[in-house]
Design an enzyme around this catalytic site. Structure first.
Site, PDB file in Angstrom:
ATOM      1  CD  GLU A 214      -1.258   0.222   3.443  1.00  0.00           C
ATOM      2  OE1 GLU A 214      -1.871   1.256   4.170  1.00  0.00           O
ATOM      3  OE2 GLU A 214      -1.595  -1.159   4.010  1.00  0.00           O
ATOM      4  CD  GLU A 259      -7.718  -5.531  10.742  1.00  0.00           C
ATOM      5  OE1 GLU A 259      -6.394  -5.327  10.510  1.00  0.00           O
ATOM      6  OE2 GLU A 259      -8.053  -6.510  11.001  1.00  0.00           O
ATOM      7  CE1 TYR A 346       6.260  -5.413   9.323  1.00  0.00           C
ATOM      8  CE2 TYR A 346       5.876  -4.261  11.834  1.00  0.00           C
ATOM      9  CZ  TYR A 346       5.287  -5.218  10.550  1.00  0.00           C
ATOM     10  OH  TYR A 346       4.121  -5.563  10.769  1.00  0.00           O
ATOM     11  NE  ARG A 366       1.920  -8.384   2.775  1.00  0.00           N
ATOM     12  CZ  ARG A 366       1.352  -7.780   3.817  1.00  0.00           C
ATOM     13  NH1 ARG A 366       1.882  -7.403   4.890  1.00  0.00           N
ATOM     14  NH2 ARG A 366       0.007  -7.339   3.847  1.00  0.00           N
ATOM     15  N   GLY A 380       3.172  -8.598  10.897  1.00  0.00           N
ATOM     16  CA  GLY A 380       2.259  -8.417  11.973  1.00  0.00           C
ATOM     17  C   GLY A 380       0.573  -8.438  11.530  1.00  0.00           C
ATOM     18  CB  ALA A 381      -2.064  -9.980  12.868  1.00  0.00           C
ATOM     19  N   GLY A 382      -3.335  -7.033  12.633  1.00  0.00           N
ATOM     20  CA  GLY A 382      -4.416  -5.805  13.038  1.00  0.00           C
ATOM     21  C   GLY A 382      -5.113  -6.667  14.319  1.00  0.00           C
ATOM     22  CD  GLU A 395      -4.272 -10.562   9.485  1.00  0.00           C
ATOM     23  OE1 GLU A 395      -3.681  -9.265   9.268  1.00  0.00           O
ATOM     24  OE2 GLU A 395      -5.196 -10.864   9.963  1.00  0.00           O
ATOM     25  CE  LYS A 399      -1.207  -9.059   7.218  1.00  0.00           C
ATOM     26  NZ  LYS A 399      -1.461  -8.051   8.445  1.00  0.00           N
TER      27      LYS A 399
END
Length: 411
Positions: A214, A259, A346, A366, A380-382, A395, A399
């Site tokens: 993104e 989320e 990161y 990534r 990481g994860a939300g 998750e 990723k």
């Protein structure tokens, strides 16, 4: 790009890919390095200077580039997650104005260079035969570290239920157990990913390559600003039927929808603070974006900077990305410093900026990182109120699979 990066012509370089174009920025003509206690600049004719700083880091970078003696310049480099930390530590940003640039678009390469003979050497590399295929990758096992990661997710969920914040990204580091060829990993990884932006860099011995899902902040010379929050994740690339099933899960799961929605709302509020209010728009709301081994819910939020605002204000407002920090940001960033080890690049950004006020930055996810002979990955994860440690660990594995299978060992 790999041939230029691996040529040995420059110790320092940045490769930055945007839709339809690649840029190779080689060598250092000018430089701005921001550490927690000091800002250091190096410019032609004026030499190197350093000074302590205080206030907003984005303003320190703004002032450093405003003092450049170069009338026309482009700069490239990286910004650490700790750039936004309440108590920053370590290196926060490293940006260089290169000695040479190669821009490739529409099958054509444009070469500019500061020194005699540099352009010719670069043109020779561009015109040469294709680089040899990189060595075979050695996939890195991503299914480790669950016993350490899941309790941190549980602590974050407890914080959310206690009202400390709405959302936080909890990440985990995965060390690579062998020496890594970063340039070859870029080639292998780029072939397997379809990023919003990609990058490859080596600045002062710190190397990284990644396939950003993104855009963090993009500002054109006319002041139009865009950010692209992605939140909500499922695996991708497991076959047509499985991908269709996981896409349906993604689009209908209340936790994933919540989320994503709160992330978009936060991005919108951030642009309201720097843009003419009636120009702020959300487009492509909750469109599924396929990014390598995962698919996300994605939206675009855009606006036009208000009078007196610049790209530096956009960076200050949008950094770090809401999808890699949390909501509300100040509370989430503070919690990240407790729940995660220092992140460095990161969840930070790789950026390209120019004297004309334009600015483009990729959210660093990534990615592979290498320093002092050691390499690592991170994901990481939300975490929101509906999160479970098992699913969030899964998750991170999904990723990490965007890059872990493509890591190439040094020969």
């Amino acid at each position: 790009m790999a041939r230029l990066a691996g040529s040995g012509l420059y110790d320092d370089y940045v490769v930055y890919e945007r839709p339809g174009s690649y840029t190779f920025a080689g060598g250092v003509l000018g430089e701005v390095v921001l550490d927690a206690g000091e800002v250091r600049t190096r410019w032609p004719d004026t030499g190197t200077a350093s000074a302590p700083w205080s206030g907003r880091p984005a303003d320190v970078l703004r002032e450093a580039f405003a003092a450049s003696p170069l009338p026309v310049w482009n700069a490239y480099g990286w910004i650490a997650f700790e750039f936004a930390a309440p108590r920053p530590a370590g290196r926060l940003a490293h940006l260089v104005v290169p000695r040479a640039e190669v821009r490739v678009a529409d099958g054509l390469a444009r070469v500019t260079a500061a020194g005699p003979g540099e352009a010719g050497r670069l043109a020779g590399l561009i015109a040469g035969t294709g680089a040899a295929a990189p060595a075979e990758p050695a996939p890195v096992d991503v299914r480790v570290g669950a016993a350490e990661y899941k309790p941190r997710v549980a602590r974050a969920v407890a914080d959310i239920e206690a009202g400390a914040y709405q959302k936080i990204i909890v990440s985990r580091r995965l060390d690579v157990p062998f020496p890594v060829d970063v340039v070859a990993t870029y080639v292998r990884g780029r072939a397997a990913n379809n990023p919003a932006r990609s990058f490859l860099l080596d600045l002062a011995g710190f190397q990284a390559t990644g396939f950003s899902p993104e855009v963090l902040a993009s500002v054109d010379a006319a002041g139009r600003v865009m950010t692209q929050p992605l939140a909500g994740t499922r695996a991708f690339g497991l076959g047509r039927d499985t991908d269709a099933r996981t896409r349906h899960e993604l689009e209908t799961d209340p936790k994933e929808i919540f989320e994503h929605a709160v992330s978009v709302r936060t991005s919108q509020d951030e642009l309201y603070g720097i843009c003419a209010r009636d120009t702020v728009r959300v487009t492509g709301f909750m469109t599924v974006k396929e990014r390598g081994s995962v698919q996300h819910l994605g939206s675009s939020v855009s606006g036009t900077l208000a009078p007196g605002r610049t790209a530096w204000d956009a960076l200050d407002a949008l950094f770090p990305g809401v999808t890699a920090s949390g909501i509300p940001k100040p509370e989430a960033i503070e919690a990240v410093t407790r729940l995660d080890e220092p992140r460095g690049l990161y969840a930070g950004a790789v950026a390209a900026l120019s004297h004309d006020g334009s600015f483009d930055s990729a959210l660093v996810l990534r990615a592979l990182y290498k320093e002092d002979g050691r390499a690592w990955l991170r994901a990481g994860a939300g975490i929101v109120s509906g999160s479970t440690p098992d699913r969030e660990y899964e998750e991170t594995c999904e990723k990490l699979a965007s890059i872990a299978p493509h890591v190439v060992p040094l020969p």
